[in-house]
Design an enzyme around this catalytic site. Sequence first.
Site, PDB file in Angstrom:
ATOM      1  N   ASP A  89      26.172 -12.432   4.604  1.00 54.46           N
ATOM      2  CA  ASP A  89      25.284 -11.554   5.362  1.00 54.46           C
ATOM      3  C   ASP A  89      25.064 -10.320   4.495  1.00 54.46           C
ATOM      4  O   ASP A  89      26.015  -9.567   4.228  1.00 54.46           O
ATOM      5  CB  ASP A  89      25.937 -11.164   6.696  1.00 54.46           C
ATOM      6  CG  ASP A  89      25.282 -11.874   7.859  1.00 54.46           C
ATOM      7  OD1 ASP A  89      24.084 -11.650   8.072  1.00 54.46           O
ATOM      8  OD2 ASP A  89      25.983 -12.655   8.524  1.00 54.46           O
ATOM      9  N   LYS A 128      21.175 -13.442   6.304  1.00 54.47           N
ATOM     10  CA  LYS A 128      22.111 -14.309   5.566  1.00 54.47           C
ATOM     11  C   LYS A 128      21.409 -14.957   4.392  1.00 54.47           C
ATOM     12  O   LYS A 128      20.262 -15.378   4.518  1.00 54.47           O
ATOM     13  CB  LYS A 128      22.586 -15.449   6.456  1.00 54.47           C
ATOM     14  CG  LYS A 128      23.635 -15.111   7.431  1.00 54.47           C
ATOM     15  CD  LYS A 128      24.018 -16.353   8.236  1.00 54.47           C
ATOM     16  CE  LYS A 128      24.747 -15.907   9.478  1.00 54.47           C
ATOM     17  NZ  LYS A 128      23.889 -15.096  10.360  1.00 54.47           N
ATOM     18  N   ASP A 153      32.718 -10.273   5.773  1.00 56.80           N
ATOM     19  CA  ASP A 153      31.852  -9.091   5.719  1.00 56.80           C
ATOM     20  C   ASP A 153      32.643  -7.828   5.375  1.00 56.80           C
ATOM     21  O   ASP A 153      33.860  -7.774   5.509  1.00 56.80           O
ATOM     22  CB  ASP A 153      31.156  -8.904   7.073  1.00 56.80           C
ATOM     23  CG  ASP A 153      30.160 -10.025   7.331  1.00 56.80           C
ATOM     24  OD1 ASP A 153      29.336 -10.288   6.443  1.00 56.80           O
ATOM     25  OD2 ASP A 153      30.234 -10.643   8.415  1.00 56.80           O
ATOM     26  N   CYS A 207      39.820 -10.660  16.332  1.00 55.91           N
ATOM     27  CA  CYS A 207      40.081 -11.068  14.954  1.00 55.91           C
ATOM     28  C   CYS A 207      40.175  -9.803  14.104  1.00 55.91           C
ATOM     29  O   CYS A 207      39.330  -8.906  14.229  1.00 55.91           O
ATOM     30  CB  CYS A 207      38.949 -11.958  14.468  1.00 55.91           C
ATOM     31  SG  CYS A 207      38.577 -13.291  15.635  1.00 55.91           S
ATOM     32  N   ARG A 246      16.546  -9.913  14.238  1.00 50.36           N
ATOM     33  CA  ARG A 246      16.577  -9.780  12.781  1.00 50.36           C
ATOM     34  C   ARG A 246      15.622 -10.765  12.114  1.00 50.36           C
ATOM     35  O   ARG A 246      15.046 -10.481  11.077  1.00 50.36           O
ATOM     36  CB  ARG A 246      18.015 -10.047  12.305  1.00 50.36           C
ATOM     37  CG  ARG A 246      18.352  -9.543  10.927  1.00 50.36           C
ATOM     38  CD  ARG A 246      19.752  -9.978  10.471  1.00 50.36           C
ATOM     39  NE  ARG A 246      20.751 -10.067  11.504  1.00 50.36           N
ATOM     40  CZ  ARG A 246      21.554  -9.068  11.879  1.00 50.36           C
ATOM     41  NH1 ARG A 246      21.466  -7.894  11.286  1.00 50.36           N
ATOM     42  NH2 ARG A 246      22.442  -9.254  12.845  1.00 50.36           N
ATOM     43  N   TYR A 247      15.493 -11.941  12.699  1.00 50.42           N
ATOM     44  CA  TYR A 247      14.696 -13.027  12.111  1.00 50.42           C
ATOM     45  C   TYR A 247      13.515 -13.323  13.046  1.00 50.42           C
ATOM     46  O   TYR A 247      13.596 -13.098  14.257  1.00 50.42           O
ATOM     47  CB  TYR A 247      15.537 -14.287  11.974  1.00 50.42           C
ATOM     48  CG  TYR A 247      16.797 -14.144  11.153  1.00 50.42           C
ATOM     49  CD1 TYR A 247      16.748 -14.195   9.756  1.00 50.42           C
ATOM     50  CD2 TYR A 247      18.033 -13.974  11.767  1.00 50.42           C
ATOM     51  CE1 TYR A 247      17.904 -14.077   9.003  1.00 50.42           C
ATOM     52  CE2 TYR A 247      19.189 -13.856  11.015  1.00 50.42           C
ATOM     53  CZ  TYR A 247      19.117 -13.904   9.633  1.00 50.42           C
ATOM     54  OH  TYR A 247      20.268 -13.787   8.906  1.00 50.42           O
ATOM     55  N   ARG A 275      32.088  -7.134  13.804  1.00 51.31           N
ATOM     56  CA  ARG A 275      31.642  -6.208  14.851  1.00 51.31           C
ATOM     57  C   ARG A 275      32.826  -5.430  15.422  1.00 51.31           C
ATOM     58  O   ARG A 275      32.822  -5.044  16.579  1.00 51.31           O
ATOM     59  CB  ARG A 275      30.921  -6.966  15.975  1.00 51.31           C
ATOM     60  CG  ARG A 275      29.656  -7.628  15.532  1.00 51.31           C
ATOM     61  CD  ARG A 275      28.684  -7.903  16.683  1.00 51.31           C
ATOM     62  NE  ARG A 275      27.469  -8.463  16.147  1.00 51.31           N
ATOM     63  CZ  ARG A 275      27.102  -9.751  16.260  1.00 51.31           C
ATOM     64  NH1 ARG A 275      27.866 -10.578  16.943  1.00 51.31           N
ATOM     65  NH2 ARG A 275      25.993 -10.186  15.718  1.00 51.31           N
ATOM     66  N   CYS A 325      36.969  -8.866  12.120  1.00 52.31           N
ATOM     67  CA  CYS A 325      35.702  -8.989  12.858  1.00 52.31           C
ATOM     68  C   CYS A 325      34.624  -8.087  12.265  1.00 52.31           C
ATOM     69  O   CYS A 325      34.836  -6.893  12.082  1.00 52.31           O
ATOM     70  CB  CYS A 325      35.925  -8.636  14.322  1.00 52.31           C
ATOM     71  SG  CYS A 325      34.380  -8.655  15.263  1.00 52.31           S
ATOM     72  N   CYS A 363      36.266  -9.995  24.048  1.00 50.85           N
ATOM     73  CA  CYS A 363      36.602 -11.293  23.438  1.00 50.85           C
ATOM     74  C   CYS A 363      37.943 -11.771  23.994  1.00 50.85           C
ATOM     75  O   CYS A 363      38.748 -10.964  24.467  1.00 50.85           O
ATOM     76  CB  CYS A 363      36.733 -11.153  21.923  1.00 50.85           C
ATOM     77  SG  CYS A 363      35.197 -10.664  21.131  1.00 50.85           S
ATOM     78  N   ARG A 377      14.157 -16.006  16.323  1.00 50.38           N
ATOM     79  CA  ARG A 377      15.358 -16.023  17.156  1.00 50.38           C
ATOM     80  C   ARG A 377      15.896 -14.608  17.368  1.00 50.38           C
ATOM     81  O   ARG A 377      15.680 -13.723  16.531  1.00 50.38           O
ATOM     82  CB  ARG A 377      16.456 -16.893  16.534  1.00 50.38           C
ATOM     83  CG  ARG A 377      16.826 -16.526  15.108  1.00 50.38           C
ATOM     84  CD  ARG A 377      17.354 -17.764  14.392  1.00 50.38           C
ATOM     85  NE  ARG A 377      17.817 -17.510  13.031  1.00 50.38           N
ATOM     86  CZ  ARG A 377      17.018 -17.494  11.964  1.00 50.38           C
ATOM     87  NH1 ARG A 377      15.707 -17.642  12.096  1.00 50.38           N
ATOM     88  NH2 ARG A 377      17.516 -17.314  10.746  1.00 50.38           N
TER      89      ARG A 377
HETATM   90  S1  SF4 Z   1      34.971 -12.423  15.233  1.00 52.33           S
HETATM   91 FE1  SF4 Z   1      34.745 -10.550  16.496  1.00 52.33          FE
HETATM   92  S2  SF4 Z   1      33.272 -11.109  18.060  1.00 52.33           S
HETATM   93 FE2  SF4 Z   1      34.054 -13.037  17.205  1.00 52.33          FE
HETATM   94  S3  SF4 Z   1      35.833 -13.590  18.517  1.00 52.33           S
HETATM   95 FE3  SF4 Z   1      36.632 -12.464  16.769  1.00 52.33          FE
HETATM   96  S4  SF4 Z   1      36.738 -10.342  17.520  1.00 52.33           S
HETATM   97 FE4  SF4 Z   1      35.343 -11.417  18.912  1.00 52.33          FE
END
Ligand code: SF4
Length: 353
Positions: free
Chosen positions: A308, A315, A271, A105, A88-89, A110, A108, A101, A92
Amino acid sequence: MTTLRTPAQLCDHGLAPPEQRAGLDTVAARYAVALPPALADLIDSHDSRDPIARQFVPDAAELEVQPQELSDPIGDDAHTPVEGIVHRYPDRVLLKLTPICAVYCRFCFRREMVGPEKGKALSAEALTRALDYIRGRPDIWEVILTGGDPLVLSARRLRAVMQELAGIAHVKVLRIHTRVPVAAPARMTAELVRAIKVKGKPTYVALHINHPRELTPAARAACARMADAGIPLLGQSVLLKGVNDAPEVLGELMHALVECRIKPYYLHHCDLAPGTAHLRTDIATGRDLLRALRGRLSGLCQPAYVLDIPGGHGKSPIGPNYLTQTGSNDAHFVVEDFNGRRHRYPPAGASSA
Ligand code: SF4
């Protein structure tokens, strides 16, 4: 207790209400669930607003998708030139080795890409193509291993990837984004720490931690193993409604991070991931919280509040602004101090000679 992966297991352990089980099964069919013992043990099951449960226990509100929410809110796909890479940048890239994971979360960004059902670990062939992409672009100065969570991989696999990356002359810095030290601190063994530390190239580790209670003695010890090995630690937190959107909680979190030698780096505005509106604050709230931290807490404890930009535009800092230009003369400003008092700059009567 083992990692809890279904609403039935969460109900059995008193961490989700049995009468909501059907709705939670629908959530779990759509988004991955994993609650490891280190985090489950922190939950007060008598508190319906427990900030740890809010982050990790599925909620029927996740089925309510707002029109502005996006399956790929930060636009990873649009910047994926080869499998496993997000570029994206200019200087990096992200390298995504696994969709797994240690904990999932509920907010999340993603969430449509992580979990055992959502994808596969990068194959040996795909990793070769990703490394070739990095080798072929001398502008890539930093490689960020992100998620899924790279630290769920074995020390042997991580060591191999880190050494491949360290062997690329123009890659000067390696970074790992992880939640493992708080979600599964026992995984942060001396062997894993040795695996991510490579000769001649610094490895930074950015830890995702949102509430001071996540920094248990075991999590602090896991962080200390990395810090003692000379690995610089950064803190990334997500601003979440009912978790850390109070100045006292956010201040306590920032203090705790610095006490653990973790420099607060970013406070992310939550997000627009699908089904996360119940956890998202508005930006005005975030700016007020940042103002409450400024001056009251040491400069070491000040993260950058960032958004973001949806669509993959990167960002941008969105923290409060303390400087106003006065009139059309760009040499004169009004600057606000941490008490809210305003001052001319340069002060009245100051000479520019
Ligand atoms: S934010 Fe998403 S990618 Fe990061 S630990 Fe939590 S579930 Fe996994």
